[in-house]
Design a protein around this motif. Structure first.
Motif, PDB file in Angstrom:
ATOM      1  N   GLU A 134       0.830  -1.203   0.000  1.00  0.00           N
ATOM      2  CA  GLU A 134       0.000   0.000   0.000  1.00  0.00           C
ATOM      3  C   GLU A 134       0.868   1.258   0.000  1.00  0.00           C
ATOM      4  O   GLU A 134       1.936   1.275   0.617  1.00  0.00           O
ATOM      5  N   PRO A 135       0.407   2.318  -0.681  1.00  0.00           N
ATOM      6  CA  PRO A 135       1.152   3.584  -0.615  1.00  0.00           C
ATOM      7  C   PRO A 135       1.150   4.137   0.809  1.00  0.00           C
ATOM      8  O   PRO A 135       0.143   4.077   1.508  1.00  0.00           O
ATOM      9  N   ASP A 136       2.303   4.635   1.236  1.00  0.00           N
ATOM     10  CA  ASP A 136       2.422   5.240   2.564  1.00  0.00           C
ATOM     11  C   ASP A 136       1.879   6.665   2.495  1.00  0.00           C
ATOM     12  O   ASP A 136       2.473   7.535   1.868  1.00  0.00           O
ATOM     13  N   GLU A 137       0.748   6.890   3.142  1.00  0.00           N
ATOM     14  CA  GLU A 137       0.097   8.206   3.088  1.00  0.00           C
ATOM     15  C   GLU A 137       0.516   9.108   4.240  1.00  0.00           C
ATOM     16  O   GLU A 137       0.143  10.280   4.285  1.00  0.00           O
ATOM     17  N   GLU A 138       1.295   8.586   5.204  1.00  0.00           N
ATOM     18  CA  GLU A 138       1.582   9.358   6.408  1.00  0.00           C
ATOM     19  C   GLU A 138       2.584  10.490   6.164  1.00  0.00           C
ATOM     20  O   GLU A 138       2.391  11.608   6.622  1.00  0.00           O
ATOM     21  N   GLU A 139       3.693  10.193   5.480  1.00  0.00           N
ATOM     22  CA  GLU A 139       4.683  11.236   5.231  1.00  0.00           C
ATOM     23  C   GLU A 139       5.263  11.086   3.825  1.00  0.00           C
ATOM     24  O   GLU A 139       6.238  10.364   3.623  1.00  0.00           O
ATOM     25  N   PRO A 140       4.665  11.752   2.867  1.00  0.00           N
ATOM     26  CA  PRO A 140       5.191  11.667   1.506  1.00  0.00           C
ATOM     27  C   PRO A 140       6.515  12.422   1.376  1.00  0.00           C
ATOM     28  O   PRO A 140       6.901  13.198   2.259  1.00  0.00           O
ATOM     29  N   TRP A 141       7.194  12.180   0.277  1.00  0.00           N
ATOM     30  CA  TRP A 141       8.372  12.951  -0.093  1.00  0.00           C
ATOM     31  C   TRP A 141       7.948  14.087  -1.003  1.00  0.00           C
ATOM     32  O   TRP A 141       7.183  13.887  -1.953  1.00  0.00           O
ATOM     33  N   LEU A 142       8.415  15.290  -0.703  1.00  0.00           N
ATOM     34  CA  LEU A 142       8.130  16.445  -1.541  1.00  0.00           C
ATOM     35  C   LEU A 142       9.201  16.560  -2.617  1.00  0.00           C
ATOM     36  O   LEU A 142      10.401  16.505  -2.322  1.00  0.00           O
ATOM     37  N   VAL A 143       8.766  16.706  -3.852  1.00  0.00           N
ATOM     38  CA  VAL A 143       9.688  16.832  -4.980  1.00  0.00           C
ATOM     39  C   VAL A 143       9.668  18.284  -5.462  1.00  0.00           C
ATOM     40  O   VAL A 143       8.632  18.792  -5.898  1.00  0.00           O
ATOM     41  N   PHE A 144      10.832  18.938  -5.349  1.00  0.00           N
ATOM     42  CA  PHE A 144      10.971  20.326  -5.776  1.00  0.00           C
ATOM     43  C   PHE A 144      11.807  20.395  -7.048  1.00  0.00           C
ATOM     44  O   PHE A 144      12.705  19.566  -7.262  1.00  0.00           O
ATOM     45  N   SER A 145      11.545  21.420  -7.861  1.00  0.00           N
ATOM     46  CA  SER A 145      12.295  21.600  -9.097  1.00  0.00           C
ATOM     47  C   SER A 145      12.696  23.058  -9.262  1.00  0.00           C
ATOM     48  O   SER A 145      11.932  23.971  -8.916  1.00  0.00           O
ATOM     49  N   TRP A 146      13.906  23.267  -9.777  1.00  0.00           N
ATOM     50  CA  TRP A 146      14.448  24.605 -10.033  1.00  0.00           C
ATOM     51  C   TRP A 146      14.707  24.745 -11.524  1.00  0.00           C
ATOM     52  O   TRP A 146      15.288  23.858 -12.153  1.00  0.00           O
ATOM     53  N   LEU A 173       7.482  23.392  -5.719  1.00  0.00           N
ATOM     54  CA  LEU A 173       6.976  22.049  -5.441  1.00  0.00           C
ATOM     55  C   LEU A 173       6.214  21.544  -6.664  1.00  0.00           C
ATOM     56  O   LEU A 173       5.293  22.203  -7.154  1.00  0.00           O
ATOM     57  N   VAL A 174       6.605  20.360  -7.168  1.00  0.00           N
ATOM     58  CA  VAL A 174       5.968  19.829  -8.373  1.00  0.00           C
ATOM     59  C   VAL A 174       5.106  18.605  -8.086  1.00  0.00           C
ATOM     60  O   VAL A 174       4.178  18.317  -8.851  1.00  0.00           O
ATOM     61  N   ARG A 175       5.383  17.856  -7.018  1.00  0.00           N
ATOM     62  CA  ARG A 175       4.531  16.710  -6.698  1.00  0.00           C
ATOM     63  C   ARG A 175       4.982  16.090  -5.372  1.00  0.00           C
ATOM     64  O   ARG A 175       5.977  16.502  -4.787  1.00  0.00           O
ATOM     65  N   GLU A 176       4.231  15.070  -4.966  1.00  0.00           N
ATOM     66  CA  GLU A 176       4.577  14.259  -3.811  1.00  0.00           C
ATOM     67  C   GLU A 176       4.822  12.822  -4.265  1.00  0.00           C
ATOM     68  O   GLU A 176       4.113  12.314  -5.131  1.00  0.00           O
ATOM     69  N   ASN A 177       5.833  12.187  -3.701  1.00  0.00           N
ATOM     70  CA  ASN A 177       6.084  10.766  -3.930  1.00  0.00           C
ATOM     71  C   ASN A 177       5.737   9.983  -2.675  1.00  0.00           C
ATOM     72  O   ASN A 177       5.983  10.457  -1.555  1.00  0.00           O
ATOM     73  N   HIS A 178       5.192   8.797  -2.868  1.00  0.00           N
ATOM     74  CA  HIS A 178       4.819   7.940  -1.740  1.00  0.00           C
ATOM     75  C   HIS A 178       5.530   6.593  -1.857  1.00  0.00           C
ATOM     76  O   HIS A 178       5.517   5.962  -2.917  1.00  0.00           O
ATOM     77  N   ASP A 179       6.164   6.160  -0.763  1.00  0.00           N
ATOM     78  CA  ASP A 179       6.720   4.814  -0.717  1.00  0.00           C
ATOM     79  C   ASP A 179       5.591   3.800  -0.698  1.00  0.00           C
ATOM     80  O   ASP A 179       4.453   4.090  -0.268  1.00  0.00           O
ATOM     81  N   TRP A 180       5.898   2.591  -1.163  1.00  0.00           N
ATOM     82  CA  TRP A 180       4.983   1.459  -1.008  1.00  0.00           C
ATOM     83  C   TRP A 180       5.439   0.663   0.198  1.00  0.00           C
ATOM     84  O   TRP A 180       6.632   0.383   0.346  1.00  0.00           O
ATOM     85  N   THR A 181       4.504   0.306   1.080  1.00  0.00           N
ATOM     86  CA  THR A 181       4.861  -0.379   2.321  1.00  0.00           C
ATOM     87  C   THR A 181       4.134  -1.711   2.456  1.00  0.00           C
ATOM     88  O   THR A 181       3.003  -1.869   1.991  1.00  0.00           O
ATOM     89  N   ARG A 182       4.830  -2.634   3.117  1.00  0.00           N
ATOM     90  CA  ARG A 182       4.237  -3.934   3.379  1.00  0.00           C
ATOM     91  C   ARG A 182       3.077  -3.781   4.364  1.00  0.00           C
ATOM     92  O   ARG A 182       3.249  -3.152   5.419  1.00  0.00           O
ATOM     93  N   PRO A 183       1.922  -4.316   4.045  1.00  0.00           N
ATOM     94  CA  PRO A 183       0.794  -4.175   4.989  1.00  0.00           C
ATOM     95  C   PRO A 183       1.076  -4.925   6.283  1.00  0.00           C
ATOM     96  O   PRO A 183       1.700  -5.990   6.276  1.00  0.00           O
TER      97      PRO A 183
END
Length: 290
Positions: A130-142, A277-287
């Motif tokens: 399942e995608p980890d919804e608790e703390e996503p990674w913020l992806v920034f671009s310059w 900020l361009v998007r959020e990435n979510h890890d996939w975690t073992r249920p």
């Protein structure tokens, strides 16, 4: 599913993995987990291990084919078409795949890497996870533009101060001059640009490492740190801007940086340096088992 061969690469053998990641790096912020710079930063460690997945059908034309779930010889990595690159970052398997890769086949082959304790993936969806919804990674671009910065390029004489800043900025870090030298002697060394900002008194205050992904492709910042004694004076922003300018001078079309959503200070730093900020990435975690 297409058969895969998985190659376990030592630091000295990571050239094919770096070339594949460069070929897959887009002009804007990468959507996969790994940039060539992520591997470059990993290569500071003498026991770094990188996995390169290739199309085993191509390997069969030039030598013995590795079966699924088995690791091929690292010397075979250059003989077949690469389909993914990954490594274990603590308990997280980070993977970037070719645009046309069979993610299902990759997930199946990665099963024996995802033993209990390695309970998350970044960039590789695993069936049933399942995608980890608790703390996503913020992806920034310059986007490249005019830059003013007090940053200077890091040279060998700055290595001790560059290492000192990193240890001070990241609690528990053991980054040393030996780590820095190992990184600078690795197959990724030619991709790195490094900046250091000093106080008016000459004390090392902030540092940033940037990684070139190729002309017309997105660069990456990894890592960035400011000494706790010198925060709040714009030194970190100058280190970031200096690294971005150096990457743009080499031909980078953009520069990306990632930070956990909970790291509000880092997010503020990147926004102040001109990142968006361009998007959020979510890890996939073992249920969790019930």
């Amino acid at each position: 599913m297409a058969p895969l061969a998985r190659h376990r690469l030592s630091p000295a053998d990571t050239g094919p993995a770096l070339r594949a990641l460069r070929a897959w790096t887009p002009p804007d912020a990468p959507s996969g987990s790994l940039h060539p710079g992520d591997v470059g930063w990993l290569l500071r460690l003498d026991d770094a291990t990188v996995y390169l997945w290739t199309d085993a059908r191509a390997a069969a034309r030039t030598g013995p084919r590795a079966s699924s779930h088995a690791e091929a010889r690292s010397g075979d990595a250059a003989k077949a078409a690469p389909v993914a690159v990954g490594f274990l970052d603590g308990p997280v398997l980070r993977v970037t795949a070719a645009p046309d890769a069979d993610l299902g086949a990759l997930a199946a082959d990665a099963e024996d890497l995802l033993v209990p304790g390695n309970d998350a993936t970044d960039g590789l969806p695993v069936p049933g996870w399942e995608p980890d919804e608790e703390e996503p990674w913020l992806v920034f671009s310059w986007t490249p533009g005019p830059v003013a910065s007090r940053a200077a390029q890091v040279t060998g004489s700055d290595a001790a101060d560059r290492a000192l800043v990193h240890r001070a900025a990241f609690a528990g870090s053991t980054f040393s001059v030996d780590h820095w030298r190992r990184m600078k002697e690795s197959p990724a060394a030619h991709l790195a640009v490094e900046t250091l900002v000093r106080t008016p008194a000459g004390d090392p205050a902030a540092a940033a490492t940037g990684w070139f992904g190729g002309t017309g492709r997105c660069g990456l910042l990894e890592p960035v740190g400011t000494h706790p004694d010198h925060r709040g004076h714009g030194y970190g922003r100058d280190a970031v801007r200096g690294a971005c300018a150096a990457l743009a001078d080499r031909g980078a079309s953009a520069v990306a940086v990632l930070t956990p959503a909970g790291n509000e200070a880092a997010a503020a730093l990147y926004r102040s340096a001109g990142f968006t900020l361009v998007r959020e990435n979510h890890d996939w975690t073992r249920p969790e088992r019930v």
